[in-house]
Motif scaffolding. Structure first.
Motif, PDB file in Angstrom:
ATOM      1  N   GLY A 190       0.765  -1.239   0.000  1.00 62.80           N
ATOM      2  CA  GLY A 190       0.000   0.000   0.000  1.00 62.80           C
ATOM      3  C   GLY A 190       0.794   1.285   0.000  1.00 62.80           C
ATOM      4  O   GLY A 190       0.215   2.380  -0.062  1.00 62.80           O
ATOM      5  N   ASP A 191       2.127   1.217   0.071  1.00 64.91           N
ATOM      6  CA  ASP A 191       2.941   2.423   0.024  1.00 64.91           C
ATOM      7  C   ASP A 191       3.046   2.946  -1.403  1.00 64.91           C
ATOM      8  O   ASP A 191       2.988   2.176  -2.365  1.00 64.91           O
ATOM      9  N   LYS A 210      -0.381   2.477   9.180  1.00 66.14           N
ATOM     10  CA  LYS A 210      -1.342   2.527   8.071  1.00 66.14           C
ATOM     11  C   LYS A 210      -2.641   3.182   8.502  1.00 66.14           C
ATOM     12  O   LYS A 210      -3.240   3.974   7.763  1.00 66.14           O
ATOM     13  N   THR A 211      -3.081   2.868   9.713  1.00 65.52           N
ATOM     14  CA  THR A 211      -4.313   3.465  10.227  1.00 65.52           C
ATOM     15  C   THR A 211      -4.147   4.970  10.390  1.00 65.52           C
ATOM     16  O   THR A 211      -5.038   5.754  10.017  1.00 65.52           O
ATOM     17  N   HIS A 212      -3.004   5.391  10.929  1.00 66.43           N
ATOM     18  CA  HIS A 212      -2.752   6.827  11.092  1.00 66.43           C
ATOM     19  C   HIS A 212      -2.711   7.532   9.743  1.00 66.43           C
ATOM     20  O   HIS A 212      -3.279   8.625   9.587  1.00 66.43           O
ATOM     21  N   VAL A 213      -2.055   6.918   8.755  1.00 70.12           N
ATOM     22  CA  VAL A 213      -1.968   7.527   7.427  1.00 70.12           C
ATOM     23  C   VAL A 213      -3.359   7.639   6.802  1.00 70.12           C
ATOM     24  O   VAL A 213      -3.708   8.667   6.218  1.00 70.12           O
ATOM     25  N   ALA A 214      -4.152   6.600   6.947  1.00 70.38           N
ATOM     26  CA  ALA A 214      -5.521   6.634   6.412  1.00 70.38           C
ATOM     27  C   ALA A 214      -6.329   7.751   7.071  1.00 70.38           C
ATOM     28  O   ALA A 214      -7.085   8.473   6.399  1.00 70.38           O
ATOM     29  N   ASN A 215      -6.168   7.907   8.383  1.00 67.63           N
ATOM     30  CA  ASN A 215      -6.872   8.977   9.094  1.00 67.63           C
ATOM     31  C   ASN A 215      -6.403  10.353   8.619  1.00 67.63           C
ATOM     32  O   ASN A 215      -7.208  11.282   8.468  1.00 67.63           O
ATOM     33  N   LEU A 216      -5.087  10.464   8.383  1.00 72.86           N
ATOM     34  CA  LEU A 216      -4.543  11.743   7.905  1.00 72.86           C
ATOM     35  C   LEU A 216      -5.060  12.085   6.517  1.00 72.86           C
ATOM     36  O   LEU A 216      -5.399  13.238   6.226  1.00 72.86           O
ATOM     37  N   LEU A 217      -5.118  11.082   5.646  1.00 72.37           N
ATOM     38  CA  LEU A 217      -5.655  11.316   4.301  1.00 72.37           C
ATOM     39  C   LEU A 217      -7.088  11.802   4.375  1.00 72.37           C
ATOM     40  O   LEU A 217      -7.500  12.709   3.634  1.00 72.37           O
ATOM     41  N   ASN A 244      -4.043  11.183  -1.588  1.00 74.96           N
ATOM     42  CA  ASN A 244      -2.989  10.190  -1.773  1.00 74.96           C
ATOM     43  C   ASN A 244      -1.732  10.626  -1.020  1.00 74.96           C
ATOM     44  O   ASN A 244      -1.649  11.745  -0.510  1.00 74.96           O
ATOM     45  N   ARG A 245      -0.771   9.738  -0.970  1.00 74.00           N
ATOM     46  CA  ARG A 245       0.395   9.960  -0.116  1.00 74.00           C
ATOM     47  C   ARG A 245       1.277  11.110  -0.606  1.00 74.00           C
ATOM     48  O   ARG A 245       1.871  11.824   0.208  1.00 74.00           O
ATOM     49  N   ILE A 246       1.374  11.288  -1.920  1.00 75.18           N
ATOM     50  CA  ILE A 246       2.190  12.390  -2.421  1.00 75.18           C
ATOM     51  C   ILE A 246       1.595  13.726  -2.002  1.00 75.18           C
ATOM     52  O   ILE A 246       2.292  14.621  -1.518  1.00 75.18           O
ATOM     53  N   ARG A 247       0.287  13.883  -2.165  1.00 76.77           N
ATOM     54  CA  ARG A 247      -0.361  15.130  -1.758  1.00 76.77           C
ATOM     55  C   ARG A 247      -0.253  15.330  -0.249  1.00 76.77           C
ATOM     56  O   ARG A 247      -0.119  16.462   0.230  1.00 76.77           O
ATOM     57  N   LEU A 248      -0.330  14.234   0.488  1.00 72.75           N
ATOM     58  CA  LEU A 248      -0.178  14.327   1.940  1.00 72.75           C
ATOM     59  C   LEU A 248       1.228  14.799   2.296  1.00 72.75           C
ATOM     60  O   LEU A 248       1.417  15.619   3.212  1.00 72.75           O
ATOM     61  N   ALA A 249       2.247  14.299   1.577  1.00 69.33           N
ATOM     62  CA  ALA A 249       3.624  14.727   1.823  1.00 69.33           C
ATOM     63  C   ALA A 249       3.803  16.205   1.497  1.00 69.33           C
ATOM     64  O   ALA A 249       4.478  16.942   2.229  1.00 69.33           O
ATOM     65  N   VAL A 250       3.191  16.661   0.414  1.00 77.37           N
ATOM     66  CA  VAL A 250       3.248  18.077   0.056  1.00 77.37           C
ATOM     67  C   VAL A 250       2.573  18.921   1.135  1.00 77.37           C
ATOM     68  O   VAL A 250       3.083  19.967   1.557  1.00 77.37           O
TER      69      VAL A 250
END
Length: 212
Positions: free
Chosen positions: A121-122, A184-191, A198-204
């Motif tokens: 999923g990364d 993974k749960t934290h990342v999903a909550n952050l999204l 998605n992860r790139i937009r989250l990193a930005v």
């Protein structure tokens, strides 16, 4: 067992990748395609966990093949492996739905790790590529100013900071002494909370907060 379809027009490259992958205990090559059209057909027949996709192939290229695969199988995972390290190839591949992008001089161990983590999923990129993506997005003329921050827990803030630095779930788990499933749960909550998608937009998003 993670099943993999190799798509590359160079037989020697496919043979080398097959040898590398089949020297592991948890990865298996289930098919090889020499062009994009064959990759699309074999994906439909084999439904592998991951496609390792070259970009420059005769007929249907890797970008078009990725787009066609994702159009019929939105959950498909495509990891681009190419000789081209430039935005002219990177950005169209991402727009087509690729879940990762690596150049062919990547260390074998790094590539194997990227395969596993992409299936897990990364979104996987070499650190230099990810930094370039984040920088490009931040410096874009249409980039918004520092976004408002939603109500985040202390742990979510820690995870967000590390996502912004380009770390994957496994690396974040190790740094914060957490389980990968928890990360993974934290990342999903952050999204969800940031609406980044998605992860790139989250990193930005994380980088803009840091700058702000």
């Amino acid at each position: 067992m993670i099943t993999i379809l190799l798509a590359d027009d160079q037989r020697l490259v496919r043979a080398g990748l097959r040898m590398l992958i089949e020297d592991t205990t948890d990865l298996a090559v289930v098919g090889e395609a020499a062009d994009g059209a064959d990759a699309v057909r074999q994906y439909a027949e084999l439904a592998p966990d991951l496609v390792v996709m070259d970009l420059r192939m005769p007929g249907l290229d890797g970008v078009a093949a990725t787009r066609q695969i994702l159009a019929t199988a939105p959950r498909a995972k495509v990891l681009v492996l190419t000789t081209f390290d430039d935005d002219e190839h990177l950005l169209p591949a991402l727009a087509a739905g690729a879940a990762g992008y690596f150049v062919k001089d990547t260390e074998p161990a790094v590539l194997l790790d990227a395969i596993r983590r992409t299936v897990d999923g990364d979104l996987m990129f070499s650190p230099a590529l990810l930094r370039r993506l984040i920088t490009r997005a931040i410096e874009a003329p249409t980039a918004e100013s520092t976004p408002a921050q939603p109500d985040l827990t202390a742990r979510e803030r820690e995870v967000l900071r590390l996502v912004g630095q380009g770390y994957g779930n496994q690396e974040i788990a190790e740094r914060l002494h957490l389980g990968v499933s928890t990360v993974k749960t934290h990342v999903a909550n952050l999204l969800d909370k940031t609406g980044t998608g998605n992860r790139i937009r989250l990193a930005v998003y994380a980088s803009k907060l840091t700058e702000g």
